[in-house]
Every structure is written in C-alpha cells, then in structure tokens.
Write an enzyme that holds these catalytic residues in place. Structure first.
Site, PDB file in Angstrom:
ATOM      1  N   HIS A  67       0.051  -2.286  -4.768  1.00  0.00           N
ATOM      2  CA  HIS A  67       0.227  -0.919  -4.296  1.00  0.00           C
ATOM      3  C   HIS A  67      -0.926  -0.528  -3.368  1.00  0.00           C
ATOM      4  O   HIS A  67      -2.084  -0.769  -3.661  1.00  0.00           O
ATOM      5  CB  HIS A  67       0.270   0.025  -5.506  1.00  0.00           C
ATOM      6  CG  HIS A  67       0.891   1.345  -5.220  1.00  0.00           C
ATOM      7  ND1 HIS A  67       2.250   1.548  -5.268  1.00  0.00           N
ATOM      8  CD2 HIS A  67       0.358   2.541  -4.892  1.00  0.00           C
ATOM      9  CE1 HIS A  67       2.520   2.797  -4.996  1.00  0.00           C
ATOM     10  NE2 HIS A  67       1.381   3.433  -4.751  1.00  0.00           N
ATOM     11  N   ASP A 108       3.086  -5.122  -7.080  1.00  0.00           N
ATOM     12  CA  ASP A 108       2.863  -3.697  -7.363  1.00  0.00           C
ATOM     13  C   ASP A 108       3.146  -3.423  -8.837  1.00  0.00           C
ATOM     14  O   ASP A 108       4.282  -3.584  -9.288  1.00  0.00           O
ATOM     15  CB  ASP A 108       3.785  -2.851  -6.476  1.00  0.00           C
ATOM     16  CG  ASP A 108       3.429  -1.379  -6.503  1.00  0.00           C
ATOM     17  OD1 ASP A 108       2.941  -0.888  -7.547  1.00  0.00           O
ATOM     18  OD2 ASP A 108       3.637  -0.707  -5.478  1.00  0.00           O
ATOM     19  N   CYS A 119       3.111   5.932  -0.558  1.00  0.00           N
ATOM     20  CA  CYS A 119       3.090   6.277  -1.983  1.00  0.00           C
ATOM     21  C   CYS A 119       3.810   7.618  -2.220  1.00  0.00           C
ATOM     22  O   CYS A 119       5.019   7.697  -2.064  1.00  0.00           O
ATOM     23  CB  CYS A 119       1.647   6.285  -2.487  1.00  0.00           C
ATOM     24  SG  CYS A 119       1.457   6.677  -4.229  1.00  0.00           S
TER      25      CYS A 119
END
Length: 245
Positions: A212, A179, A132
C-alpha cells in the site's frame, strides 16, 4: 476501512523532502495546491489526497509530475480544513476519525474545484487521480460526473465502494500485490463485478511485490527493487490520462 491491526498502512516513513513547484490557492471554501504546465493546456487533473492530507509532499510531487506531463494539476483539501491523519496517532481511533471525513461526501468540493479549473485556468477537459482515501473518492466521483473523462484509483479500499460498478468514463485501478488491507481476492472480485456491470472501459492492474502506498512513496530509496514498479505505475497512470482526456 481495513483490518483492525493497521486500518490503512500509508506509511510515511519514507516521505519526500520536497517543497513543490506550484502554489497554494483558495478555491471558494477550501484551499488547494495548484501546478500548471510550462505551456498552455486546456486539460486538467484533480489529484485527491490520501489520509495524510492535501499538503503531503509526496502528493504534491505527484501534482507537479502531472503538470510536467502537460496537465493543469490541482489537489484540493477535501478534508475541508479538518486535520489530516497523523502517523503518530493511535490507530485504534482511526475509524472514528474517518467517520468525520467520508469519501462519498466530497461532491461539493469536486464541483467547486471543477468550476475553478474552468473559470480560473480555462480548462475544458478533466481527469482525476486519487490515492488510498482519494482512490475511494475517485471511484465515487467517476460514478457521478460525466465531465470527468478519465479516472485513476490508486489502492482505493475496495470494500468502501462495494456494489458501485457502473462507471461513467474510463477508470484505471492500481493495486499492490502485497497490500495487507486490499487482499487479492477482493481485487479479483472487483474486476469480475466491473466486467459484469461496467459499460465503459476499465482496467485493473496488480503490481508484483508492491504494498500500500507504493506509487506516491519514494520507496526506491529504501528498496531499489521496487523502483521499476513505481515507475511503471506512474507511466501507466499518465498513459491512461493521455488516452482518455
């Protein structure tokens, strides 16, 4: 960094209950989590945290997994003592919080970590994995440090690295098909621009049905159908590092 409704959905509702096999060390002005393999190795991987910080159990699990695969693995606190994002915080304040932790201003911490690995761990070959926020950091540092021989950027927000494609060494990009903050059209555009501008090896891979955070979340306990893709992404990460470090 992402959409307004949920700027970075690194949901930690399925956070590991995990203590870690390594130790905390001081690396000049920052703390770090370090785990070494059972046998001697001169290969090291720097693991870069997500928004929940260097001490998130999930991330320490990934450090330990890398050590189990023969790497000296270290996760330095690239927030330099500043508080990590809290899952109970107001997402409306996220962008202001993020401005105080810029992913592209991590060079000093990368340099002291590399120095520590060389001087204290006798490492000679280096790779990097980031999740991330750490995926953005990895992309950034792979443009600047030729001694980092392999990088893996795991769901790094693409729009944070636009117009930055001339990677110095092989880099693998991992994304989830579902995501909500990294649309597939952005992934396609990234791959096209890398093909046009990047002179080294790279790969962009999208994992079906994944959202995600899937690689370093224990989502198989919640959704068993995710387990094969979590395991595949972790294998792919290790194989990339093995190939290029």
């Amino acid at each position: 960094m992402a959409n307004e409704a949920c700027p970075c959905p690194c949901d930690i509702g399925d956070k590991f209950e995990y203590g870690g096999l390594g130790e905390e060390v001081q690396v000049e002005h920052i703390k770090a989590y370090l785990c070494k393999p059972q046998y001697s190795s001169d290969k090291a991987v720097i693991v870069v945290q997500d928004i929940f910080g260097w001490d998130l159990p999930n991330t320490r699990y990934m450090v330990d997994m890398l050590a189990a695969n023969g790497y000296i693995a270290i996760c330095p606190d690239l927030f330099v003592g500043k508080e990590a994002w809290s899952p109970s915080a107001d997402w409306a304040t996220f962008q202001e919080w993020l401005k105080t932790r810029p992913a592209r201003k991590t060079d000093k911490e990368a340099e002291v970590t590399l120095k520590y690995l060389k001087e204290q761990c006798n490492a000679k070959k280096f790779g990097m994995v980031g999740f991330c926020w750490g995926g953005v950091v990895t992309h950034h540092l792979m443009l600047k440090y030729p001694e980092i021989k392999a990088g893996v950027s795991v769901y790094g927000i693409i729009k944070e690295t636009e117009d930055r494609y001339n990677l110095l060494n092989p880099t693998f990009f991992i994304f989830g098909e579902k995501d909500p903050v990294i649309p597939l059209e952005q992934v396609t555009e990234l791959e096209q621009k890398l093909k046009a501008h990047c002179k080294t090896k790279f790969e962009v891979k999208v994992y079906p049905g994944q959202t995600h955070g899937f690689v370093h979340r224990k989502r198989e306990d919640v959704n068993p159908e995710d387990k094969p893709y979590i395991e595949e992404a972790r294998r792919d990460m290790i194989m990339w590092l093995n190939k290029y470090i």
